[in-house]
Design a protein around this motif. Structure first.
Motif: not given
Length: 316
Positions: A45-65
């Motif tokens: 689904d769009n989970s990675w797109q949402i994680i990417s958006q959160l990471a762009s808004q908050n540097d404390d958010v990190k993502g692994i795909r």
């Protein structure tokens, strides 16, 4: 850094923004420095797109795909490798784990000296037949085989001292038994905290009968690894010795009987004891070989990742 929050997920697009905001609010109100590590385990689904958006808004958010779905244990392993906080918190992404529990879990690690604190969902909102009864059976079997006295091994909400997650190897479906892995690694101060369980707000449960079966198979595996993982010859050698001795005993009996007691009787190959002796001696030899192979593999194995990462966000 005070806290790393590690969140494995699969197809949880509806809950991610709400979960992020909730965690951030808790961290800021308690003046914690933190990082949130989302591990997308092959979502479609769009989970990675949402994680990417959160990471762009908050540097404390990190993502692994991940490239594909490798499983929750592999996702946790990837998150543990990246975590930097003094205390590592794990939770599910479906909003059934309550972020308001984080400060007390943190204090139990930092102030009370626990190596690991496991959540206990004493009151659950899951289906009794689909999940509650299997969970109770899992927990009973895990307590009996491991000696770790927890009421809820499978609760996703847990807190760890950083050196715990850096020294355990979570693979297969072993995330259910991380407290057992921690105990086997020498981290024996394991606590438990009653936590609030919330009804699933979005999506569908990932629990099914295949996970029920896999969980019991993993329990057998972890029992074996705990007892004989570093000395496989002790198990296979003992079984091989017993089987070979049984076969050898029947062989001696047949030989003595044919030579001295009943030389004119049936041929040895016509007696069932001959096939018992032959089978048990072959099986005993195979057990010995399995033990030798286990020892060789143990001494020559090299660490190899069981997943492949497609993208990473906000990691230095």
């Amino acid at each position: 850094m005070n806290i790393s929050v590690v969140i494995p997920l699969l197809n949880e697009q509806d809950s991610l923004s709400e979960l992020h905001d909730w965690i951030a609010k808790v961290m800021q109100s308690n003046h914690f420095s933190y990082e949130i590590i989302f591990i997308d385990d092959g979502s479609t689904d769009n989970s990675w797109q949402i994680i990417s958006q959160l990471a762009s808004q908050n540097d404390d958010v990190k993502g692994i795909r991940f490239f594909k779905n490798f499983g929750k244990s592999q996702a946790l392993h990837a998150g543990f490798e990246k975590a930097k906080g003094d205390v590592v918190i794990t939770m599910d992404a479906d909003l059934q784990d309550n972020p308001d529990e984080i400060p007390e879990l943190y204090n139990m690690i930092k102030d009370d000296g626990f190596d690991l604190v496991s959540g206990w969902k004493k009151k659950r909102y899951d289906s009794v037949i689909a999940k509650n009864l299997p969970s109770k059976l899992f927990n009973w079997a895990a307590r009996k085989t491991s000696g770790v006295k927890l009421n809820d091994f499978n609760c996703g909400l847990k807190a760890y001292r950083l050196n715990v997650v850096k020294n355990i190897d979570v693979n297969g479906e072993m995330h259910r038994y991380i407290p057992v892995l921690s105990k086997n690694a020498g981290f024996t101060k394991i606590g438990e905290k009653v936590v609030q369980h919330q009804a699933r707000k979005y999506g569908e449960t990932k629990f099914g009968m295949n996970r029920f079966v896999h969980g019991f198979l993993d329990l057998i595996t972890i029992w074996f690894l705990s007892s004989f993982g570093k000395r496989p010859m002790h198990l296979f050698g003992a079984l091989g010795f017993i089987m070979f001795t049984i076969g050898l005993g029947f062989s001696f009996y047949l030989g003595i009987d044919k030579l001295f007691l009943n030389p004119t009787g049936r041929l040895i190959t016509q007696r069932p004891q001959f096939y018992i002796a032959l089978s048990t001696m072959i099986i005993g030899t195979q057990f010995f070989v399995a033990g030798f192979l286990g020892e060789i593999i143990l001494r020559t194995k090299q660490g190899k990742k069981r997943y492949s990462i497609k993208n990473e966000l906000n990691f230095d």
